[in-house]
Design a protein around this motif. Structure first.
Motif, PDB file in Angstrom:
ATOM      1  N   VAL A  44       0.779  -1.028   0.021  1.00 55.99           N
ATOM      2  CA  VAL A  44       0.036  -0.010  -0.236  1.00 55.99           C
ATOM      3  C   VAL A  44       0.975   1.355  -0.116  1.00 55.99           C
ATOM      4  O   VAL A  44       1.707   1.398   0.819  1.00 55.99           O
ATOM      5  CB  VAL A  44      -0.827   0.022   1.393  1.00 55.99           C
ATOM      6  N   PRO A  45       0.765   2.064  -1.167  1.00 58.50           N
ATOM      7  CA  PRO A  45       1.579   3.381  -0.966  1.00 58.50           C
ATOM      8  C   PRO A  45       1.079   4.335  -0.065  1.00 58.50           C
ATOM      9  O   PRO A  45      -0.290   4.545  -0.178  1.00 58.50           O
ATOM     10  CB  PRO A  45       1.517   3.783  -2.385  1.00 58.50           C
ATOM     11  N   GLU A  46       1.730   4.723   1.040  1.00 57.24           N
ATOM     12  CA  GLU A  46       1.213   5.609   1.885  1.00 57.24           C
ATOM     13  C   GLU A  46       2.115   6.449   2.358  1.00 57.24           C
ATOM     14  O   GLU A  46       3.369   6.252   2.023  1.00 57.24           O
ATOM     15  CB  GLU A  46       0.390   4.872   3.306  1.00 57.24           C
ATOM     16  N   ARG A  47       1.658   7.722   3.195  1.00 59.03           N
ATOM     17  CA  ARG A  47       2.640   8.577   3.709  1.00 59.03           C
ATOM     18  C   ARG A  47       2.092   9.304   4.949  1.00 59.03           C
ATOM     19  O   ARG A  47       1.033   9.012   5.260  1.00 59.03           O
ATOM     20  CB  ARG A  47       2.828   9.561   2.598  1.00 59.03           C
ATOM     21  N   LYS A  48       2.996   9.407   5.760  1.00 58.89           N
ATOM     22  CA  LYS A  48       2.618  10.074   7.125  1.00 58.89           C
ATOM     23  C   LYS A  48       2.264  11.287   7.280  1.00 58.89           C
ATOM     24  O   LYS A  48       3.267  12.186   6.413  1.00 58.89           O
ATOM     25  CB  LYS A  48       3.676   9.582   8.463  1.00 58.89           C
ATOM     26  N   LEU A  49       1.365  11.900   7.598  1.00 62.59           N
ATOM     27  CA  LEU A  49       0.757  13.410   7.890  1.00 62.59           C
ATOM     28  C   LEU A  49       1.263  13.488   9.392  1.00 62.59           C
ATOM     29  O   LEU A  49       0.609  12.805  10.003  1.00 62.59           O
ATOM     30  CB  LEU A  49      -0.505  13.300   7.458  1.00 62.59           C
ATOM     31  N   ALA A  50       1.799  14.619   9.390  1.00 64.52           N
ATOM     32  CA  ALA A  50       2.061  14.988  11.154  1.00 64.52           C
ATOM     33  C   ALA A  50       2.184  16.555  11.163  1.00 64.52           C
ATOM     34  O   ALA A  50       2.207  17.038  10.450  1.00 64.52           O
ATOM     35  CB  ALA A  50       3.466  14.507  11.549  1.00 64.52           C
ATOM     36  N   ILE A  51       1.701  16.741  12.579  1.00 64.05           N
ATOM     37  CA  ILE A  51       1.859  18.146  13.008  1.00 64.05           C
ATOM     38  C   ILE A  51       3.211  18.188  13.765  1.00 64.05           C
ATOM     39  O   ILE A  51       3.475  17.405  14.445  1.00 64.05           O
ATOM     40  CB  ILE A  51       0.604  18.399  13.892  1.00 64.05           C
ATOM     41  N   MET A  52       3.888  19.445  13.442  1.00 67.87           N
ATOM     42  CA  MET A  52       5.185  19.846  14.106  1.00 67.87           C
ATOM     43  C   MET A  52       5.124  21.106  14.946  1.00 67.87           C
ATOM     44  O   MET A  52       4.508  21.979  14.391  1.00 67.87           O
ATOM     45  CB  MET A  52       6.136  19.466  12.934  1.00 67.87           C
ATOM     46  N   PHE A  53       5.864  20.879  15.968  1.00 65.50           N
ATOM     47  CA  PHE A  53       5.965  22.147  16.882  1.00 65.50           C
ATOM     48  C   PHE A  53       7.563  22.133  17.140  1.00 65.50           C
ATOM     49  O   PHE A  53       8.362  21.173  17.056  1.00 65.50           O
ATOM     50  CB  PHE A  53       5.281  22.045  18.066  1.00 65.50           C
ATOM     51  N   SER A  54       7.778  23.321  17.673  1.00 70.71           N
ATOM     52  CA  SER A  54       9.259  23.570  18.099  1.00 70.71           C
ATOM     53  C   SER A  54       9.545  22.741  19.392  1.00 70.71           C
ATOM     54  O   SER A  54       8.853  22.715  20.239  1.00 70.71           O
ATOM     55  CB  SER A  54       9.414  24.854  18.339  1.00 70.71           C
ATOM     56  N   ALA A  55      10.522  22.177  19.390  1.00 68.43           N
ATOM     57  CA  ALA A  55      11.099  21.402  20.602  1.00 68.43           C
ATOM     58  C   ALA A  55      11.940  22.413  21.287  1.00 68.43           C
ATOM     59  O   ALA A  55      12.183  21.782  22.499  1.00 68.43           O
ATOM     60  CB  ALA A  55      11.918  20.047  19.926  1.00 68.43           C
ATOM     61  N   ASP A  56      12.232  23.609  21.032  1.00 70.76           N
ATOM     62  CA  ASP A  56      13.206  24.426  21.649  1.00 70.76           C
ATOM     63  C   ASP A  56      12.445  25.381  22.735  1.00 70.76           C
ATOM     64  O   ASP A  56      13.097  25.955  23.544  1.00 70.76           O
ATOM     65  CB  ASP A  56      13.974  25.249  20.785  1.00 70.76           C
ATOM     66  N   ARG A  57      11.124  25.480  22.611  1.00 70.30           N
ATOM     67  CA  ARG A  57      10.265  26.194  23.526  1.00 70.30           C
ATOM     68  C   ARG A  57       9.049  25.679  23.656  1.00 70.30           C
ATOM     69  O   ARG A  57       8.271  24.817  22.796  1.00 70.30           O
ATOM     70  CB  ARG A  57      10.131  27.514  22.830  1.00 70.30           C
ATOM     71  N   PRO A  58       8.434  26.023  24.881  1.00 71.34           N
ATOM     72  CA  PRO A  58       7.006  25.622  24.846  1.00 71.34           C
ATOM     73  C   PRO A  58       5.897  26.122  23.723  1.00 71.34           C
ATOM     74  O   PRO A  58       6.210  26.962  23.229  1.00 71.34           O
ATOM     75  CB  PRO A  58       6.415  26.389  26.380  1.00 71.34           C
ATOM     76  N   VAL A  59       5.088  24.953  23.507  1.00 74.32           N
ATOM     77  CA  VAL A  59       4.050  25.393  22.689  1.00 74.32           C
ATOM     78  C   VAL A  59       2.889  26.264  23.105  1.00 74.32           C
ATOM     79  O   VAL A  59       2.383  26.262  24.073  1.00 74.32           O
ATOM     80  CB  VAL A  59       3.382  24.093  22.143  1.00 74.32           C
ATOM     81  N   SER A  60       2.878  27.550  22.209  1.00 72.15           N
ATOM     82  CA  SER A  60       1.826  28.457  22.706  1.00 72.15           C
ATOM     83  C   SER A  60       0.327  27.939  22.487  1.00 72.15           C
ATOM     84  O   SER A  60       0.082  26.919  21.926  1.00 72.15           O
ATOM     85  CB  SER A  60       2.088  29.536  21.679  1.00 72.15           C
ATOM     86  N   PRO A  61      -0.494  28.544  23.432  1.00 72.94           N
ATOM     87  CA  PRO A  61      -1.737  28.229  23.359  1.00 72.94           C
ATOM     88  C   PRO A  61      -2.447  28.027  22.068  1.00 72.94           C
ATOM     89  O   PRO A  61      -3.411  27.203  21.748  1.00 72.94           O
ATOM     90  CB  PRO A  61      -2.541  28.951  24.451  1.00 72.94           C
ATOM     91  N   ALA A  62      -2.127  29.251  21.351  1.00 68.26           N
ATOM     92  CA  ALA A  62      -2.498  29.298  20.094  1.00 68.26           C
ATOM     93  C   ALA A  62      -1.941  28.306  18.979  1.00 68.26           C
ATOM     94  O   ALA A  62      -2.872  27.751  18.348  1.00 68.26           O
ATOM     95  CB  ALA A  62      -2.267  30.814  19.479  1.00 68.26           C
ATOM     96  N   ALA A  63      -0.779  27.882  19.138  1.00 71.56           N
ATOM     97  CA  ALA A  63      -0.366  26.818  18.215  1.00 71.56           C
ATOM     98  C   ALA A  63      -0.994  25.687  18.475  1.00 71.56           C
ATOM     99  O   ALA A  63      -1.385  24.666  17.760  1.00 71.56           O
ATOM    100  CB  ALA A  63       1.284  26.714  18.220  1.00 71.56           C
ATOM    101  N   ARG A  64      -0.932  25.135  19.752  1.00 74.32           N
ATOM    102  CA  ARG A  64      -1.610  23.985  20.270  1.00 74.32           C
ATOM    103  C   ARG A  64      -3.148  24.047  19.569  1.00 74.32           C
ATOM    104  O   ARG A  64      -3.560  22.833  19.248  1.00 74.32           O
ATOM    105  CB  ARG A  64      -1.696  23.778  21.845  1.00 74.32           C
ATOM    106  N   PHE A  65      -3.765  25.172  19.893  1.00 73.83           N
ATOM    107  CA  PHE A  65      -5.283  25.176  19.434  1.00 73.83           C
ATOM    108  C   PHE A  65      -5.181  24.971  17.877  1.00 73.83           C
ATOM    109  O   PHE A  65      -6.153  23.998  17.584  1.00 73.83           O
ATOM    110  CB  PHE A  65      -5.907  26.537  19.741  1.00 73.83           C
ATOM    111  N   VAL A  66      -4.191  25.593  17.104  1.00 75.28           N
ATOM    112  CA  VAL A  66      -4.468  25.219  15.634  1.00 75.28           C
ATOM    113  C   VAL A  66      -4.049  23.766  15.335  1.00 75.28           C
ATOM    114  O   VAL A  66      -4.942  23.212  14.522  1.00 75.28           O
ATOM    115  CB  VAL A  66      -3.456  26.408  15.083  1.00 75.28           C
ATOM    116  N   GLY A  67      -3.143  23.022  16.015  1.00 76.06           N
ATOM    117  CA  GLY A  67      -2.865  21.984  15.870  1.00 76.06           C
ATOM    118  C   GLY A  67      -4.138  20.834  16.095  1.00 76.06           C
ATOM    119  O   GLY A  67      -4.457  19.736  15.285  1.00 76.06           O
ATOM    120  N   GLN A  68      -4.823  20.996  17.347  1.00 78.83           N
ATOM    121  CA  GLN A  68      -5.952  20.227  17.679  1.00 78.83           C
ATOM    122  C   GLN A  68      -6.968  20.519  16.660  1.00 78.83           C
ATOM    123  O   GLN A  68      -7.694  19.628  16.173  1.00 78.83           O
ATOM    124  CB  GLN A  68      -6.381  20.750  19.003  1.00 78.83           C
ATOM    125  N   GLN A  69      -7.247  21.805  15.853  1.00 77.98           N
ATOM    126  CA  GLN A  69      -8.263  22.043  15.174  1.00 77.98           C
ATOM    127  C   GLN A  69      -7.860  21.367  13.884  1.00 77.98           C
ATOM    128  O   GLN A  69      -8.578  20.591  13.060  1.00 77.98           O
ATOM    129  CB  GLN A  69      -8.408  23.276  14.690  1.00 77.98           C
TER     130      GLN A  69
END
Length: 168
Positions: A122-147
């Motif tokens: 099966v040809p497939e590819r992974k879709l992922a959400i990515m955040f910076s590992a160098d700083r805490p994820v902002s509430p806005a970025a977390r919200f966008v990722g969840q949406q």
């Protein structure tokens, strides 16, 4: 602060949260007789003229890897790196393509194109959400990722996006 990526490479500076494994489909013209309910063996691509992206394209790398696994050679008639022209060439009957479902969903539903899942492999590819590992994820970025994750889950659940959810 937030990114969406296919097949992300490991990085110390990015935290990756998998969302889904997207299945790629064989796509043909209206008269090709393909069905979303009936898988086509990947080996069958050896006998089809294909409209594929060129080698640097991520989708092509997946298909070449699957072809090697299936021990076949893909018959590439035309190389095109954009979905729009690929779809137009397939609609005109020039050949078949291997694409994700979302950009062709309405055309398949309306009978303009036909599509079928591929199997073994099966040809497939992974879709992922990515955040910076160098700083805490902002509430806005977390919200966008969840949406985004919620929208993907909805589209998979409704059959608009072929694949399986992977979650975090």
């Amino acid at each position: 602060d937030v990114a969406l990526s296919y097949n992300p490479q490991p990085s110390k500076s990015l935290r990756t949260e998998p969302v889904m494994m997207e299945s790629l489909l064989l796509v043909g013209a209206a008269d090709a007789g393909l069905s979303l309910d009936k898988a086509v063996p990947f080996r069958a691509l050896a006998d089809l003229g294909l409209v594929l992206p060129s080698a640097p394209h991520g989708l092509r790398a997946i298909l070449d890897s699957c072809a090697a696994s299936a021990r076949i050679t893909l018959d590439t008639r035309v190389e095109v790196d954009s979905y729009g022209p690929m779809i137009e060439l397939v609609k005109s009957g020039l050949g078949y393509a291997v694409l994700p479902l979302p950009p062709i969903f309405e055309m398949v539903r309306n009978g303009v194109l036909t599509a079928a899942p591929l199997a073994d492999p099966v040809p497939e590819r992974k879709l992922a959400i990515m955040f910076s590992a160098d700083r805490p994820v902002s509430p806005a970025a977390r919200f966008v990722g969840q949406q985004v994750a919620g929208i993907v889950a909805d589209l998979v659940g409704r059959g608009v996006w072929a694949g399986r959810l992977t979650g975090s």
